[in-house]
Design a protein around this motif. Sequence first.
Motif, PDB file in Angstrom:
ATOM      1  N   ARG A 152      -2.620  -0.776  23.024  1.00  0.00           N
ATOM      2  CA  ARG A 152      -1.289  -0.378  22.261  1.00  0.00           C
ATOM      3  C   ARG A 152      -0.795  -2.301  21.220  1.00  0.00           C
ATOM      4  O   ARG A 152      -0.729  -1.769  19.933  1.00  0.00           O
ATOM      5  CB  ARG A 152      -0.035   0.344  23.061  1.00  0.00           C
ATOM      6  N   HIS A 155      -3.639  -1.926  18.299  1.00  0.00           N
ATOM      7  CA  HIS A 155      -3.198  -0.662  17.780  1.00  0.00           C
ATOM      8  C   HIS A 155      -2.329  -1.522  16.918  1.00  0.00           C
ATOM      9  O   HIS A 155      -2.407  -1.109  15.833  1.00  0.00           O
ATOM     10  CB  HIS A 155      -2.454   0.302  18.151  1.00  0.00           C
ATOM     11  N   GLN A 159      -2.376  -1.668  12.651  1.00  0.00           N
ATOM     12  CA  GLN A 159      -1.183  -0.463  12.141  1.00  0.00           C
ATOM     13  C   GLN A 159      -0.304  -1.924  10.735  1.00  0.00           C
ATOM     14  O   GLN A 159       0.030  -1.610   9.316  1.00  0.00           O
ATOM     15  CB  GLN A 159      -0.043   0.161  12.598  1.00  0.00           C
ATOM     16  N   LEU A 162      -1.690  -2.141   7.340  1.00  0.00           N
ATOM     17  CA  LEU A 162      -2.255  -1.966   6.727  1.00  0.00           C
ATOM     18  C   LEU A 162      -1.002  -1.496   5.743  1.00  0.00           C
ATOM     19  O   LEU A 162      -0.985  -1.618   4.930  1.00  0.00           O
ATOM     20  CB  LEU A 162      -2.739  -0.701   7.387  1.00  0.00           C
ATOM     21  N   LEU A 163       0.146  -1.680   7.015  1.00  0.00           N
ATOM     22  CA  LEU A 163       1.307  -1.950   6.211  1.00  0.00           C
ATOM     23  C   LEU A 163       1.803  -3.683   5.608  1.00  0.00           C
ATOM     24  O   LEU A 163       1.614  -3.332   4.287  1.00  0.00           O
ATOM     25  CB  LEU A 163       2.571  -1.888   6.938  1.00  0.00           C
ATOM     26  N   TYR A 165      -1.482  -4.704   4.167  1.00  0.00           N
ATOM     27  CA  TYR A 165      -1.985  -4.795   2.633  1.00  0.00           C
ATOM     28  C   TYR A 165      -1.164  -3.742   1.569  1.00  0.00           C
ATOM     29  O   TYR A 165      -1.242  -3.974   0.129  1.00  0.00           O
ATOM     30  CB  TYR A 165      -3.283  -3.796   3.442  1.00  0.00           C
ATOM     31  N   ASP A 166      -0.090  -2.688   1.980  1.00  0.00           N
ATOM     32  CA  ASP A 166      -0.473  -1.789   0.751  1.00  0.00           C
ATOM     33  C   ASP A 166       1.735  -2.756   0.267  1.00  0.00           C
ATOM     34  O   ASP A 166       2.490  -2.189  -0.842  1.00  0.00           O
ATOM     35  CB  ASP A 166       0.793  -1.041   1.378  1.00  0.00           C
ATOM     36  N   PRO A 186      -8.897  -1.429   3.017  1.00  0.00           N
ATOM     37  CA  PRO A 186      -8.363  -1.276   4.230  1.00  0.00           C
ATOM     38  C   PRO A 186      -9.018   0.598   4.827  1.00  0.00           C
ATOM     39  O   PRO A 186      -8.736   0.770   5.906  1.00  0.00           O
ATOM     40  CB  PRO A 186      -7.253  -0.533   3.590  1.00  0.00           C
ATOM     41  N   ARG A 187     -10.044   1.045   3.894  1.00  0.00           N
ATOM     42  CA  ARG A 187     -11.204   2.512   4.566  1.00  0.00           C
ATOM     43  C   ARG A 187     -11.806   2.059   5.644  1.00  0.00           C
ATOM     44  O   ARG A 187     -11.605   2.708   6.804  1.00  0.00           O
ATOM     45  CB  ARG A 187     -10.878   2.588   3.579  1.00  0.00           C
ATOM     46  N   ILE A 189     -10.722   0.077   8.286  1.00  0.00           N
ATOM     47  CA  ILE A 189     -10.047  -0.122   9.167  1.00  0.00           C
ATOM     48  C   ILE A 189      -9.759   1.135   9.529  1.00  0.00           C
ATOM     49  O   ILE A 189      -9.358   1.792  10.829  1.00  0.00           O
ATOM     50  CB  ILE A 189      -8.268  -0.944   8.878  1.00  0.00           C
ATOM     51  N   VAL A 190      -9.365   1.906   8.376  1.00  0.00           N
ATOM     52  CA  VAL A 190      -8.605   3.335   8.949  1.00  0.00           C
ATOM     53  C   VAL A 190     -10.686   3.648  10.001  1.00  0.00           C
ATOM     54  O   VAL A 190     -10.244   4.727  10.372  1.00  0.00           O
ATOM     55  CB  VAL A 190      -8.704   4.355   7.397  1.00  0.00           C
ATOM     56  N   ALA A 193     -10.992   2.603  13.473  1.00  0.00           N
ATOM     57  CA  ALA A 193      -9.306   3.060  13.847  1.00  0.00           C
ATOM     58  C   ALA A 193      -9.859   4.928  14.274  1.00  0.00           C
ATOM     59  O   ALA A 193      -9.211   4.920  15.856  1.00  0.00           O
ATOM     60  CB  ALA A 193      -8.089   3.496  13.111  1.00  0.00           C
ATOM     61  N   ARG A 194     -10.769   6.207  13.559  1.00  0.00           N
ATOM     62  CA  ARG A 194     -10.838   6.919  14.203  1.00  0.00           C
ATOM     63  C   ARG A 194     -11.403   6.896  15.237  1.00  0.00           C
ATOM     64  O   ARG A 194     -11.439   8.151  15.746  1.00  0.00           O
ATOM     65  CB  ARG A 194     -10.522   7.856  12.397  1.00  0.00           C
ATOM     66  N   PHE A 201      -9.419  -0.999  20.456  1.00  0.00           N
ATOM     67  CA  PHE A 201      -8.119  -1.627  20.209  1.00  0.00           C
ATOM     68  C   PHE A 201      -7.938  -2.803  21.325  1.00  0.00           C
ATOM     69  O   PHE A 201      -7.434  -3.541  20.093  1.00  0.00           O
ATOM     70  CB  PHE A 201      -7.240  -1.259  20.383  1.00  0.00           C
TER      71      PHE A 201
ATOM     72  N   VAL B 137       0.746   3.607  -1.876  1.00  0.00           N
ATOM     73  CA  VAL B 137       1.181   3.460  -1.052  1.00  0.00           C
ATOM     74  C   VAL B 137       0.845   3.955   0.770  1.00  0.00           C
ATOM     75  O   VAL B 137       1.917   5.486   0.562  1.00  0.00           O
ATOM     76  CB  VAL B 137       2.733   3.155  -1.140  1.00  0.00           C
ATOM     77  N   TRP B 140      -2.297   7.025   4.849  1.00  0.00           N
ATOM     78  CA  TRP B 140      -3.657   6.338   5.447  1.00  0.00           C
ATOM     79  C   TRP B 140      -4.317   6.857   6.968  1.00  0.00           C
ATOM     80  O   TRP B 140      -4.965   6.498   7.741  1.00  0.00           O
ATOM     81  CB  TRP B 140      -3.964   4.924   6.703  1.00  0.00           C
ATOM     82  N   THR B 143      -3.584   8.011  12.629  1.00  0.00           N
ATOM     83  CA  THR B 143      -4.009   7.255  13.718  1.00  0.00           C
ATOM     84  C   THR B 143      -3.152   5.679  13.358  1.00  0.00           C
ATOM     85  O   THR B 143      -2.643   4.910  14.388  1.00  0.00           O
ATOM     86  CB  THR B 143      -5.215   6.874  13.555  1.00  0.00           C
ATOM     87  N   VAL B 144      -3.378   4.893  12.162  1.00  0.00           N
ATOM     88  CA  VAL B 144      -3.053   3.949  11.439  1.00  0.00           C
ATOM     89  C   VAL B 144      -1.647   3.613  10.637  1.00  0.00           C
ATOM     90  O   VAL B 144      -1.567   2.788  10.257  1.00  0.00           O
ATOM     91  CB  VAL B 144      -3.776   2.787  11.865  1.00  0.00           C
ATOM     92  N   ARG B 236       9.308  -0.933  -0.773  1.00  0.00           N
ATOM     93  CA  ARG B 236       8.354  -1.500  -2.284  1.00  0.00           C
ATOM     94  C   ARG B 236       8.104  -0.949  -3.348  1.00  0.00           C
ATOM     95  O   ARG B 236       7.568  -1.593  -3.893  1.00  0.00           O
ATOM     96  CB  ARG B 236       6.899  -0.721  -0.879  1.00  0.00           C
ATOM     97  N   ARG B 240       8.232  -2.670  -7.410  1.00  0.00           N
ATOM     98  CA  ARG B 240       7.487  -2.662  -7.796  1.00  0.00           C
ATOM     99  C   ARG B 240       8.181  -1.527  -9.259  1.00  0.00           C
ATOM    100  O   ARG B 240       7.697  -2.049 -10.561  1.00  0.00           O
ATOM    101  CB  ARG B 240       6.918  -1.563  -7.548  1.00  0.00           C
TER     102      ARG B 240
END
Lengths: 293, 293
Positions: A152, A155, A159, A162-163, A165-166, A186-187, A189-190, A193-194, A201, B137, B140, B143-144, B236, B240
């Motif tokens: 966890r 994981h 997550q 990604l937050l 990154y955004d 980021p793709r 990472i997705v 994780a998939r 993790f 934004v 994803w 999962t994550v 966010r 912007r």
Amino acid sequence: MTVYLIGIDGGGTSCRAAVAGANGSILARAQAGPANILSDPDTALDNIASATHAAFYAAGINARSIASARAVLGVAGNNVGEAVHYVKNRLPFAQADIESDGLIALQGALGDKDGAVAILGTGTIYISRHCETVTYVGGWGFTVGDLGSGARIGHALLQETLLAYDGIHDMSAMTASVLAEFKNDPRNIVEFARQAKPGAFGRYAPRVFEHMKQGDAVAARLLQEAAVSVDEALDRLVARGTQKICLLGGLGPLYSSWIAARHQSLLVTPEGDALSGAVALAVSRFGHLKAIE
Amino acid sequence: MTVYLIGIDGGGTSCRAAVAGANGSILARAQAGPANILSDPDTALDNIASATHAAFYAAGINARSIASARAVLGVAGNNVGEAVHYVKNRLPFAQADIESDGLIALQGALGDKDGAVAILGTGTIYISRHCETVTYVGGWGFTVGDLGSGARIGHALLQETLLAYDGIHDMSAMTASVLAEFKNDPRNIVEFARQAKPGAFGRYAPRVFEHMKQGDAVAARLLQEAAVSVDEALDRLVARGTQKICLLGGLGPLYSSWIAARHQSLLVTPEGDALSGAVALAVSRFGHLKAIE
């Protein structure tokens, strides 16, 4: 003919065996490959036999004594009747009890005393004993349980990356390092994780502890959240009467300074490991028996 | 010969099509089965064709005009080049652009104005337009990512039910109802969760909103946590430059009273739906073109 006692600690990454005399004195220990009775019972049986043979060999005992030996096995999945039945009928021992990996850890850590163990590894489970009643808390697995576990925490790190990154959360040195590892896409990472299992993790969890030591604020926040979930579970055990707590598993030592002060004061050093607990249970259950011929 | 314009809104549960004249006036709409170009592109193609044929039939236009029509499709997975290439080469139209489901939703909700849409359904994604730049934004996946989504809320409910079963958190009417549904056996929850896809988790989300209305404290806490994650994403967008926000998706109306006051004051009613957005994009891209013969 001597009847030997055997302790088995079967896990998803390895299987350990110890052979002992009737009084429980351990003569030798040995190790083999994984023994997950749920996902691969036949491989588990092979590795239980391999670890046992290696332990008997190391102790200088003829392997023919395995057939008259009595064993206690601690494994994950001991509550799944079908898997236990399948494995139990195929073990090479004269007699065997299949218990949870948690119970042998509890026995190893606390002996016959009351108290609790928190097994904090890829997953999390809490086992307490109070007036001979053993209670399990947690241990429901990664998908909807195991809060505070390595899986966890890892994981949460992905997550959080990604937050960041955004731009929803601040990027830190830790999340930047993860993003760089995934080629700043980021793709990736997705996609990781998939397909990731809990262990995959979990391999990111040590990084969170490392960055925390270097003062990373995001790492500290993720660990604080994880520690709260561990403290909540420990509160439950204390409310039921637990006065001694052993932190076990790969993350146990790391958590010892992160849990609440009210729990730190209850921490005790484990007396022995899970394998010695399995042997101790074998002594109390089978140590008085004569050989079955 | 008239060149018709087509808008397609392709989703995992259904595919909708609209046929319009060159000025964008919608003549008819129709619907068919799912169109997920990633998981099942051939079925998606079938359903895109079915929905289109049904729309032409409803408008009283001969289906032969489909071959000369120009279309804009909004679908999930439009950023996966391979899937787009496969589908684009097999569409029955003279010309077609494949865009994201988010872009057609943005166009439908805000027309050509600047602002953002938050698509709050089984997943969550935020799309903003500011000075002709479109920014995505989130989105994803379960999962994550997808914090605040129906899938994550439903997942949180199941996890909370296990925590209540263990006595780590207080049981509420809501978690008791979930536990009863799983025959009061937590292993049934674990087994369900192990196999559940995001949609299966998401079907538990409405229950959280229902119990919140009845004053369930656990429901309120879970929704508060979800709303914080939505608010963080909206912060966010506002940073912007976003000054108008439309909440879309199944949970959009439910969230309108749960997000922070600073965001409630920016909410606007969508001008139209995603399908009308697809048609509008088709007009701006293809409305001036003559027929290709």
